[in-house]
Design a protein around this motif. Structure first.
Motif, PDB file in Angstrom:
ATOM      1  N   TYR A  92       0.844  -1.191   0.000  1.00 35.99           N
ATOM      2  CA  TYR A  92       0.000   0.000   0.000  1.00 35.99           C
ATOM      3  C   TYR A  92       0.884   1.247   0.000  1.00 35.99           C
ATOM      4  CZ  TYR A  92      -3.929  -3.070   0.879  1.00 35.99           C
ATOM      5  OH  TYR A  92      -4.884  -4.057   0.759  1.00 35.99           O
ATOM      6  N   GLY A  93       1.672   1.358  -1.048  1.00 41.15           N
ATOM      7  CA  GLY A  93       2.608   2.453  -1.203  1.00 41.15           C
ATOM      8  C   GLY A  93       3.378   2.203  -2.492  1.00 41.15           C
ATOM      9  N   THR A  94       4.561   2.819  -2.605  1.00 40.93           N
ATOM     10  CA  THR A  94       5.372   2.651  -3.810  1.00 40.93           C
ATOM     11  C   THR A  94       6.264   1.427  -3.681  1.00 40.93           C
ATOM     12  OG1 THR A  94       5.395   5.041  -4.157  1.00 40.93           O
ATOM     13  CG2 THR A  94       7.069   3.762  -5.309  1.00 40.93           C
ATOM     14  N   LEU A  95       6.269   0.608  -4.710  1.00 41.60           N
ATOM     15  CA  LEU A  95       7.146  -0.563  -4.760  1.00 41.60           C
ATOM     16  C   LEU A  95       8.340  -0.230  -5.646  1.00 41.60           C
ATOM     17  CD1 LEU A  95       7.941  -3.506  -4.362  1.00 41.60           C
ATOM     18  CD2 LEU A  95       6.302  -4.130  -6.158  1.00 41.60           C
ATOM     19  N   ARG A  96       9.490   0.094  -5.008  1.00 40.45           N
ATOM     20  CA  ARG A  96      10.698   0.440  -5.749  1.00 40.45           C
ATOM     21  C   ARG A  96      11.724  -0.692  -5.734  1.00 40.45           C
ATOM     22  NH1 ARG A  96       9.640   5.535  -3.163  1.00 40.45           N
ATOM     23  NH2 ARG A  96       9.113   7.124  -4.715  1.00 40.45           N
ATOM     24  N   GLY A  97      11.663  -1.544  -4.755  1.00 44.33           N
ATOM     25  CA  GLY A  97      12.655  -2.608  -4.632  1.00 44.33           C
ATOM     26  C   GLY A  97      12.260  -3.848  -5.400  1.00 44.33           C
TER      27      GLY A  97
END
Length: 247
Positions: free
Chosen positions: A182-187
């Motif tokens: 529930y946010g940004t998935l950068r990894g």
């Protein structure tokens, strides 16, 4: 009588790119192995089902020492898929094959000294019934109420992982079931790692470095540009990644 010759179907060869960890041993090897044991103790299953390449470039080892090192790593659950930097005379049928030409990727930082279950996971595993398991059999899950920071590796092979926050670049989430961010998935997000092809990856904003479901990988370079920054869900159909909007 006319003989009919039927050609068998040709073998189909397909290329596929995988992300592997690279281990670079240091002398003396016994001291290096002790440090490796300490790293693995910080995160149970850190090397589980991870492809690993052993880089011995510049390391003065003979064939017997190399074979002994590979055996000791295997005994620790570290399965070596290939060896880089070894002389041809050092390798053979009893050792993993030579590898070269790998592209550098983001570093995988060692797990933090504090266990993830104490530092990040705020809610203990709970039972959540999903539609795909055996009826009446609950599937465990965890809820993480803080962002997963760069260098952290969150590993939960028993079921689903829900993260109320973002996954930073250089961070990794590994789940036996589905992953919800529930946010940004950068990894990196690796779902269905214990053979669950029905697992999915959900995120509010896709900026991932790598996605994987049931061993099938998709790197940032392979992702469609129009998906970046979107709220999406990712799943597998056969060996093909499918993406749908959740906004």
């Amino acid at each position: 009588m006319t003989a009919v010759l039927t050609k068998p179907r040709p073998i189909r060869l397909k290329g596929r790119s995988y992300l592997a960890l690279t281990l670079t041993p240091e002398l003396p090897l016994e001291d290096w192995l002790i440090r490796l044991d300490e790293l693995a103790a910080l995160s149970a299953g850190f090397f589980l089902r991870r492809p690993v390449v052993l880089d011995i470039e510049g390391l003065e080892l003979d064939r017997a020492e190399l074979r002994d090192l590979v055996g000791k790593l295997s005994g620790r659950g570290v399965r070596i898929m290939g060896i880089e930097g070894a002389r041809a005379s050092m390798l053979g049928s009893d050792l993993p094959p030579a590898m070269s030409g790998g592209r550098s990727a983001a570093d995988v930082e060692p797990p933090a000294a504090e266990p993830v279950s104490e530092a990040v996971v705020a809610v203990a595993p709970e039972s959540v019934v999903r539609s795909d398991p055996t009826p009446g059999k609950p599937t465990p899950s965890i809820i993480v109420t803080q962002p997963v920071r760069s260098g952290q590796s969150l590993f939960f092979p028993e079921g689903d992982v829900t993260i109320v926050g973002s996954v930073a670049s250089g961070a990794e989430v590994v789940a036996g079931g589905s992953i919800h961010v529930y946010g940004t998935l950068r990894g990196r997000a690796l779902a269905g790692t214990m053979g669950n092809a029905s697992a999915r990856i959900f995120c509010s904003r896709l900026e991932a470095e790598l996605l994987a479901i049931d061993g099938f990988y998709k790197t940032a370079e392979d992702m469609e540009p129009e998906l970046r920054g979107k709220a999406v869900q990712i799943w597998l159909e056969g060996e093909t990644f499918k993406v749908g909007s959740i906004a």
